[in-house]
Scaffold this active site. Structure first.
Site, PDB file in Angstrom:
ATOM      1  N   LYS A 214       0.832  -1.210   0.000  1.00 45.04           N
ATOM      2  CA  LYS A 214       0.000   0.000   0.000  1.00 45.04           C
ATOM      3  C   LYS A 214       0.869   1.264   0.000  1.00 45.04           C
ATOM      4  O   LYS A 214       0.640   2.206  -0.768  1.00 45.04           O
ATOM      5  CB  LYS A 214      -0.912  -0.012   1.229  1.00 45.04           C
ATOM      6  CG  LYS A 214      -1.677   1.268   1.460  1.00 45.04           C
ATOM      7  CD  LYS A 214      -2.705   1.507   0.386  1.00 45.04           C
ATOM      8  CE  LYS A 214      -3.239   2.919   0.420  1.00 45.04           C
ATOM      9  NZ  LYS A 214      -4.326   3.146  -0.498  1.00 45.04           N
ATOM     10  N   CYS A 268      -4.081  10.825   1.366  1.00 44.51           N
ATOM     11  CA  CYS A 268      -3.345   9.591   1.077  1.00 44.51           C
ATOM     12  C   CYS A 268      -1.944   9.898   0.589  1.00 44.51           C
ATOM     13  O   CYS A 268      -0.962   9.691   1.298  1.00 44.51           O
ATOM     14  CB  CYS A 268      -4.094   8.803   0.012  1.00 44.51           C
ATOM     15  SG  CYS A 268      -5.829   8.604   0.431  1.00 44.51           S
TER      16      CYS A 268
END
Ligand code: SAJ
Length: 441
Positions: A214, A268
């Site tokens: 991720k 993010c």
């Protein structure tokens, strides 16, 4: 599958995930500590602007499979989808340079809230983007305070969300998903759960690899945007139009340069690469530099605006767009907001307009309810976000409202001639026009 699930955190990821499970037959309870969010949802409202989300949430409630409250309920599976921001007031330091630190408080409280309910055979999944080893080093010890052993009495896995804001509903179902278990059975239990709605491939691995995957994805994108932004500064210096140069370079079969812009925002990409730096600053030079380039892009934008307008003191500027990227309402870590603050620090009088959030809670920033109101009587219009509304603007319709106005675009997609043909002075960040050091000049 007849499992009941508790989804903790009803934000941009938790709410669509919860609703998706409920519309696929699972009994879902959504939890959020924010009372306003629960009140809005229980009144058939929604607190997030995301295409198609309201329909799925309505369908989830109508199915009778979805409830929401501030309290975790006894369930068979628990999904943690709470934010992992960085600390605002504390930094790490390495080699005389400061780096940002993750704030894991929400993840810790969410995990603790499961403790009183955890029983044998349950499955716990962390979805929040987190520093590498969080599942093993932070979540597992908290849950084992229950007296149950991870891997023996309950299953534990990490499965990051990978959806793109603006396309969440489609990508939740269609994207490949990675599920990293603390052991093989935990990963397999996770797969059995998500297979309820995920149509993309589901890859199984261990929890720490999944965490690293991720962070690698978002860091890779951050670095690629940073090189595009750095190219925009170099093009500006050399009097070259960066978008023309990128367009030609991208005709090379192995080159795919992204779009320069006002910087990188959101919850993010502007945050996650710091998790690597925090864990191993001595190994993360490139990642660190990319963050610095992207974080300083708003200042570069303001530099170009100053060069174009002269002193900004008392200048009236319309700022079009405040969200962190096109066609979303999310203003978290938005570079557009940062540009507005920097313009105000220079003495400019800024009127902002965000079509997806007409009244954002941004103390100190004046927002307008319409485009016309924002652009009336201005010295310059700065386009900060590539919303479709702005890409499709008809310059002809604006020239009467804002004659003698300079238009400065920080985004890719507007065609200079369309603006110039009706009489606007049009500048694109990185088009090499505002700097007189052009090699051709
Ligand atoms: N941006 C540019 N130039 C570009 C592309 C983006 O300046 O060419 C800017 C955007 O305007 C924005 C920022 O970068 O400010 C990030 O936008 P984005 O669309 O690249 O990504 P996010 O933050 O909306 O979503 C990312 C996605 N990650 C990747 O593409 C690797 C998404 O798949 C993740 O699920 C999401 O982060 C997340 O939640 O982690």
């Amino acid at each position: 599958m007849d499992k009941s699930i508790c989804v903790i955190g009803l934000g941009y990821i938790g709410l669509p995930t919860a609703a998706m499970f409920a519309t696929h037959g699972l009994q879902v309870h959504g939890v959020d500590i924010c009372e306003d969010i629960i009140r809005v949802l229980n009144k058939n409202g929604i607190h997030i602007e995301e295409p198609g989300l309201k329909e799925v949430v309505d369908e989830a409630f109508a199915s009778g499979h979805f409830t929401v409250s501030n309290e975790v309920k006894l369930s068979d599976a628990y999904i943690i989808a709470v934010p992992t921001p960085f600390k605002k007031d504390k930094y790490g330091e390495f080699d005389g340079k400061k780096f940002k630190l993750s704030d894991m408080n929400a993840v810790i409280s969410a995990t603790e809230s499961i403790l009183p309910h955890l029983k044998k055979g349950d499955l716990v999944i962390l979805e929040s983007t987190s520093p590498v080893r969080t599942t093993i080093d932070l979540i597992k010890p908290i849950l084992e305070k229950s007296g149950l052993m991870a891997g023996k009495d309950f299953y534990l896995a990490y499965s990051p969300e990978r959806v793109l804001p603006g396309q969440i509903i489609k990508e939740l179902q269609e994207n490949a998903r990675v599920i990293g278990g603390i052991d093989k059975s935990s990963a397999e239990q996770g797969k059995a759960l998500y297979a309820a709605f995920v149509k993309g491939d589901i890859f199984l691995t261990d929890a720490t690899t999944a965490e690293m995957v991720k962070l690698m994805e978002n860091t890779y994108r951050d670095i690629n945007i940073a090189i595009a932004n750095e190219f925009s500064r170099l093009a500006d210096r050399f009097g070259v139009d960066v978008n023309e140069a990128i367009g030609i370079a991208n005709r090379h079969p192995r080159v795919k340069i992204l779009n320069p812009g006002p910087g990188v925002g959101g919850h993010c990409i502007s945050v996650d690469p710091w998790f690597f730096v925090e864990s191993a600053p001595e190994l993360s030079n490139l990642i660190w530099s990319a963050r610095q380039v992207n974080d300083s892009q708003p200042a570069f934008v303001v530099e170009v605006i100053k060069r174009t307008l002269g002193s900004l003191s008392g200048k009236r500027i319309a700022a079009l767009g405040l969200s962190f990227k096109a066609n979303v309402d999310d203003i978290r870590e938005s570079p557009a907001v940062e540009v507005v603050h920097l313009l105000q620090n220079e003495g400019a009088i800024v009127k902002a307009f965000e079509p997806n959030k007409l009244s954002p809670n941004l103390p100190g920033i004046t927002t307008c309810l319409s485009l016309e109101e924002a652009i009336a009587e201005t010295d310059a219009i700065i386009i900060l976000v590539a919303h479709s509304e702005f890409i499709n603007l008809n310059p002809k319709g604006l020239i009467n409202t804002s004659p003698n106005t300079k238009v400065i675009s920080t985004i890719t997609g507007l065609i200079a001639e369309h603006w110039e043909d009706v009489g606007f002075d049009f500048i694109q960040i990185g088009d090499g026009k505002s700097e007189k050091s052009s090699v051709l000049a």
